[in-house]
Write a protein that holds these residues in place. Structure first.
Motif, PDB file in Angstrom:
ATOM      1  N   SER A   1       0.807  -1.225   0.000  1.00 50.23           N
ATOM      2  CA  SER A   1       0.000   0.000   0.000  1.00 50.23           C
ATOM      3  C   SER A   1       0.840   1.274   0.000  1.00 50.23           C
ATOM      4  O   SER A   1       0.283   2.367  -0.125  1.00 50.23           O
ATOM      5  CB  SER A   1      -0.908   0.018   1.235  1.00 50.23           C
ATOM      6  N   LEU A   2       2.156   1.164   0.123  1.00 58.28           N
ATOM      7  CA  LEU A   2       2.996   2.349   0.228  1.00 58.28           C
ATOM      8  C   LEU A   2       3.065   3.103  -1.093  1.00 58.28           C
ATOM      9  O   LEU A   2       3.144   2.497  -2.162  1.00 58.28           O
ATOM     10  CB  LEU A   2       4.416   1.954   0.666  1.00 58.28           C
ATOM     11  N   SER A   3       3.038   4.419  -1.014  1.00 59.60           N
ATOM     12  CA  SER A   3       3.241   5.251  -2.198  1.00 59.60           C
ATOM     13  C   SER A   3       4.712   5.166  -2.613  1.00 59.60           C
ATOM     14  O   SER A   3       5.549   4.686  -1.842  1.00 59.60           O
ATOM     15  CB  SER A   3       2.878   6.693  -1.889  1.00 59.60           C
ATOM     16  N   PRO A   4       5.066   5.610  -3.817  1.00 61.19           N
ATOM     17  CA  PRO A   4       6.479   5.579  -4.215  1.00 61.19           C
ATOM     18  C   PRO A   4       7.387   6.309  -3.236  1.00 61.19           C
ATOM     19  O   PRO A   4       8.481   5.816  -2.903  1.00 61.19           O
ATOM     20  CB  PRO A   4       6.467   6.253  -5.590  1.00 61.19           C
ATOM     21  N   GLN A   5       6.968   7.477  -2.756  1.00 62.84           N
ATOM     22  CA  GLN A   5       7.789   8.219  -1.799  1.00 62.84           C
ATOM     23  C   GLN A   5       7.929   7.460  -0.485  1.00 62.84           C
ATOM     24  O   GLN A   5       9.023   7.400   0.098  1.00 62.84           O
ATOM     25  CB  GLN A   5       7.178   9.599  -1.542  1.00 62.84           C
ATOM     26  N   GLU A   6       6.826   6.878  -0.019  1.00 61.79           N
ATOM     27  CA  GLU A   6       6.876   6.103   1.225  1.00 61.79           C
ATOM     28  C   GLU A   6       7.726   4.863   1.067  1.00 61.79           C
ATOM     29  O   GLU A   6       8.490   4.501   1.969  1.00 61.79           O
ATOM     30  CB  GLU A   6       5.461   5.727   1.648  1.00 61.79           C
ATOM     31  N   LEU A   7       7.623   4.186  -0.074  1.00 65.15           N
ATOM     32  CA  LEU A   7       8.416   2.987  -0.308  1.00 65.15           C
ATOM     33  C   LEU A   7       9.904   3.310  -0.294  1.00 65.15           C
ATOM     34  O   LEU A   7      10.714   2.566   0.278  1.00 65.15           O
ATOM     35  CB  LEU A   7       8.025   2.342  -1.635  1.00 65.15           C
ATOM     36  N   ALA A   8      10.280   4.419  -0.914  1.00 66.65           N
ATOM     37  CA  ALA A   8      11.688   4.817  -0.921  1.00 66.65           C
ATOM     38  C   ALA A   8      12.184   5.053   0.499  1.00 66.65           C
ATOM     39  O   ALA A   8      13.294   4.645   0.868  1.00 66.65           O
ATOM     40  CB  ALA A   8      11.873   6.074  -1.766  1.00 66.65           C
ATOM     41  N   PHE A   9      11.361   5.692   1.324  1.00 64.97           N
ATOM     42  CA  PHE A   9      11.741   5.958   2.712  1.00 64.97           C
ATOM     43  C   PHE A   9      11.758   4.666   3.525  1.00 64.97           C
ATOM     44  O   PHE A   9      12.609   4.471   4.405  1.00 64.97           O
ATOM     45  CB  PHE A   9      10.772   6.960   3.320  1.00 64.97           C
ATOM     46  N   PHE A  10      10.841   3.764   3.226  1.00 60.17           N
ATOM     47  CA  PHE A  10      10.719   2.494   3.947  1.00 60.17           C
ATOM     48  C   PHE A  10      11.931   1.597   3.725  1.00 60.17           C
ATOM     49  O   PHE A  10      12.190   0.697   4.522  1.00 60.17           O
ATOM     50  CB  PHE A  10       9.437   1.780   3.500  1.00 60.17           C
ATOM     51  N   CYS A  11      12.671   1.840   2.656  1.00 53.59           N
ATOM     52  CA  CYS A  11      13.875   1.042   2.387  1.00 53.59           C
ATOM     53  C   CYS A  11      14.893   1.161   3.517  1.00 53.59           C
ATOM     54  O   CYS A  11      15.751   0.284   3.677  1.00 53.59           O
ATOM     55  CB  CYS A  11      14.508   1.462   1.061  1.00 53.59           C
ATOM     56  N   ARG A  12      14.830   2.223   4.311  1.00 53.75           N
ATOM     57  CA  ARG A  12      15.703   2.352   5.472  1.00 53.75           C
ATOM     58  C   ARG A  12      15.475   1.194   6.434  1.00 53.75           C
ATOM     59  O   ARG A  12      16.413   0.688   7.067  1.00 53.75           O
ATOM     60  CB  ARG A  12      15.442   3.682   6.186  1.00 53.75           C
ATOM     61  N   VAL A  13      14.217   0.779   6.571  1.00 55.69           N
ATOM     62  CA  VAL A  13      13.879  -0.348   7.447  1.00 55.69           C
ATOM     63  C   VAL A  13      14.187  -1.670   6.763  1.00 55.69           C
ATOM     64  O   VAL A  13      14.743  -2.592   7.378  1.00 55.69           O
ATOM     65  CB  VAL A  13      12.399  -0.274   7.857  1.00 55.69           C
ATOM     66  N   LEU A  14      13.842  -1.777   5.482  1.00 55.73           N
ATOM     67  CA  LEU A  14      14.078  -3.032   4.770  1.00 55.73           C
ATOM     68  C   LEU A  14      15.550  -3.431   4.804  1.00 55.73           C
ATOM     69  O   LEU A  14      15.882  -4.613   4.930  1.00 55.73           O
ATOM     70  CB  LEU A  14      13.611  -2.911   3.314  1.00 55.73           C
ATOM     71  N   THR A  15      16.440  -2.465   4.689  1.00 62.73           N
ATOM     72  CA  THR A  15      17.865  -2.760   4.696  1.00 62.73           C
ATOM     73  C   THR A  15      18.253  -3.514   5.957  1.00 62.73           C
ATOM     74  O   THR A  15      19.108  -4.414   5.915  1.00 62.73           O
ATOM     75  CB  THR A  15      18.677  -1.451   4.609  1.00 62.73           C
ATOM     76  N   LEU A  16      17.636  -3.195   7.080  1.00 62.46           N
ATOM     77  CA  LEU A  16      17.980  -3.821   8.348  1.00 62.46           C
ATOM     78  C   LEU A  16      17.351  -5.194   8.517  1.00 62.46           C
ATOM     79  O   LEU A  16      17.626  -5.876   9.509  1.00 62.46           O
ATOM     80  CB  LEU A  16      17.545  -2.915   9.505  1.00 62.46           C
ATOM     81  N   THR A  17      16.505  -5.605   7.582  1.00 63.60           N
ATOM     82  CA  THR A  17      15.885  -6.934   7.658  1.00 63.60           C
ATOM     83  C   THR A  17      16.449  -7.904   6.625  1.00 63.60           C
ATOM     84  O   THR A  17      16.108  -9.083   6.648  1.00 63.60           O
ATOM     85  CB  THR A  17      14.363  -6.841   7.451  1.00 63.60           C
ATOM     86  N   LEU A  18      17.294  -7.411   5.724  1.00 61.91           N
ATOM     87  CA  LEU A  18      17.811  -8.255   4.644  1.00 61.91           C
ATOM     88  C   LEU A  18      19.255  -8.684   4.866  1.00 61.91           C
ATOM     89  O   LEU A  18      19.805  -9.440   4.061  1.00 61.91           O
ATOM     90  CB  LEU A  18      17.689  -7.521   3.303  1.00 61.91           C
ATOM     91  N   PHE A  19      19.869  -8.189   5.928  1.00 66.41           N
ATOM     92  CA  PHE A  19      21.232  -8.589   6.266  1.00 66.41           C
ATOM     93  C   PHE A  19      21.281  -9.002   7.727  1.00 66.41           C
ATOM     94  O   PHE A  19      20.567  -8.436   8.566  1.00 66.41           O
ATOM     95  CB  PHE A  19      22.219  -7.438   6.038  1.00 66.41           C
ATOM     96  N   ASP A  20      22.123  -9.988   8.034  1.00 70.55           N
ATOM     97  CA  ASP A  20      22.336 -10.365   9.426  1.00 70.55           C
ATOM     98  C   ASP A  20      23.029  -9.236  10.166  1.00 70.55           C
ATOM     99  O   ASP A  20      23.643  -8.352   9.556  1.00 70.55           O
ATOM    100  CB  ASP A  20      23.179 -11.638   9.514  1.00 70.55           C
ATOM    101  N   ALA A  21      22.949  -9.279  11.507  1.00 72.14           N
ATOM    102  CA  ALA A  21      23.519  -8.201  12.314  1.00 72.14           C
ATOM    103  C   ALA A  21      25.008  -8.026  12.056  1.00 72.14           C
ATOM    104  O   ALA A  21      25.500  -6.897  11.924  1.00 72.14           O
ATOM    105  CB  ALA A  21      23.272  -8.475  13.802  1.00 72.14           C
ATOM    106  N   ASP A  22      25.767  -9.132  11.939  1.00 76.91           N
ATOM    107  CA  ASP A  22      27.209  -9.010  11.706  1.00 76.91           C
ATOM    108  C   ASP A  22      27.498  -8.452  10.320  1.00 76.91           C
ATOM    109  O   ASP A  22      28.468  -7.719  10.121  1.00 76.91           O
ATOM    110  CB  ASP A  22      27.901 -10.357  11.892  1.00 76.91           C
ATOM    111  N   GLU A  23      26.618  -8.734   9.359  1.00 68.20           N
ATOM    112  CA  GLU A  23      26.795  -8.178   8.021  1.00 68.20           C
ATOM    113  C   GLU A  23      26.483  -6.685   8.003  1.00 68.20           C
ATOM    114  O   GLU A  23      27.155  -5.904   7.325  1.00 68.20           O
ATOM    115  CB  GLU A  23      25.885  -8.902   7.027  1.00 68.20           C
ATOM    116  N   ARG A  24      25.458  -6.279   8.772  1.00 67.74           N
ATOM    117  CA  ARG A  24      25.099  -4.863   8.813  1.00 67.74           C
ATOM    118  C   ARG A  24      26.221  -4.036   9.413  1.00 67.74           C
ATOM    119  O   ARG A  24      26.447  -2.895   9.014  1.00 67.74           O
ATOM    120  CB  ARG A  24      23.825  -4.658   9.637  1.00 67.74           C
TER     121      ARG A  24
END
Length: 306
Positions: free
Chosen positions: A206-229
């Motif tokens: 449901s996110l708008s393009p602008q919201e999706l771009a901003f939401f990538c800040r959160v997605l980045t933290l869910t796609l890598f393990d803690a040691d990788e981050r």
């Protein structure tokens, strides 16, 4: 400048609202990796009580923003040190202000999304609860700027990240929810399993393009393990043969959380094409090499275009 001594009565006022309204008792459980919240409701609080909460939150915001968010005066330990007075930000954290605001946000979410208010009968009350939610999330976000460990403190509470995702479902509090979730997830030693967030697929879709771009800040933290981050510049995309080797090494073990998150995101309709479009838009807005080397006039034009 606001005195730190002003914090106690404001925080106590919020605690009074929580006690008097007795809005929520939450019991969280994970069933089939889906987050469910059950609640019992005694009352939703009066208009006057929520108005008092709004006033206290506004005073908290003024006190926090009047103090320096950076520098040695903002680095404090909960409770302070002997002989050293706490800053307003320090006293706010020491008195449990962040946790009280999180409880307020739990309450507003259940009141607004739990069907506890009839739209016509309680329109005025709904408006003030919505305002409290917006302003409480703003103060919580502000408090994280001056206390690097506040995100870690909040993330220790099981449902804190879920509350932030609930804030993302409202346009008014979307940005606050993303920034707070980012602070909490960055402080965790593990990786959030997205499937534990209620209706996360519908939220992302449901996110708008602008919201999706901003939401990538959160997605980045869910796609890598803690040691990788924490590896910083060493983050890279694994090649096909590396992925295959990694999966073969698991040999029947439960896939890592990051891979489960990858699978969930790939199941969201049109998510990958939308992300590609965002990348193309960003690329098309970048200045061309010719404009960067075309002298002072071209540089000025490029700057204006940006």
């Amino acid at each position: 400048a606001a005195s730190g001594a002003r914090m106690a009565p404001m925080i106590n006022a919020l605690k009074t609202v929580l006690r008097s309204s007795e809005v929520i008792t939450l019991h969280h459980s994970v069933v089939n990796v889906q987050h469910e919240a059950k609640h019992s409701v005694v009352g939703v609080g009066s208009f006057e009580q929520w108005s008092d909460a709004q006033l206290a939150i506004r005073m908290l915001f003024e006190a926090l923003t009047a103090s320096d968010p950076v520098g040695p005066n903002a680095l404090f330990a909960p409770g302070g040190y002997d002989g050293i007075a706490l800053t307003p930000r320090g006293e706010f954290a020491a008195l449990g202000g962040p946790e009280v605001l999180l409880s307020i946000l739990r309450a507003t979410r259940m009141v607004l999304s739990g069907g506890l208010l009839a739209p016509a009968e309680h329109a005025k009350l709904r408006d003030v609860v919505s305002a409290v939610e917006f302003e409480a999330s703003a103060v919580l976000k502000e408090s994280c700027y001056g206390g690097v460990y506040i995100g870690a403190r909040l993330s220790a509470q099981r449902d804190a990240v879920s509350v932030m995702f609930d804030l993302m479902r409202q346009r008014e509090t979307f940005e606050h929810g993303v920034l707070l979730a980012e602070d909490m997830l960055a402080a965790r030693d593990d990786t959030l399993l997205l499937d534990n967030i209620h209706n996360v697929r519908s939220l992302i879709a449901s996110l708008s393009p602008q919201e999706l771009a901003f939401f990538c800040r959160v997605l980045t933290l869910t796609l890598f393990d803690a040691d990788e981050r924490h590896a910083g510049d060493s983050l890279r995309i694994l090649r096909g043969w590396e992925l295959l080797q990694r999966r073969m090494s698991l040999s029947g073990a439960r896939p890592p959380v990051t891979e489960q998150n990858h699978a969930l995101l790939l199941s969201v309709p049109e998510l990958v094409p939308r992300l590609v479009k965002l990348l193309c838009v960003r690329r098309s807005r970048a200045p061309s090499p010719s404009s960067m080397s075309g002298g002072e006039e071209a540089g000025g034009n490029a700057q204006n275009a940006a």
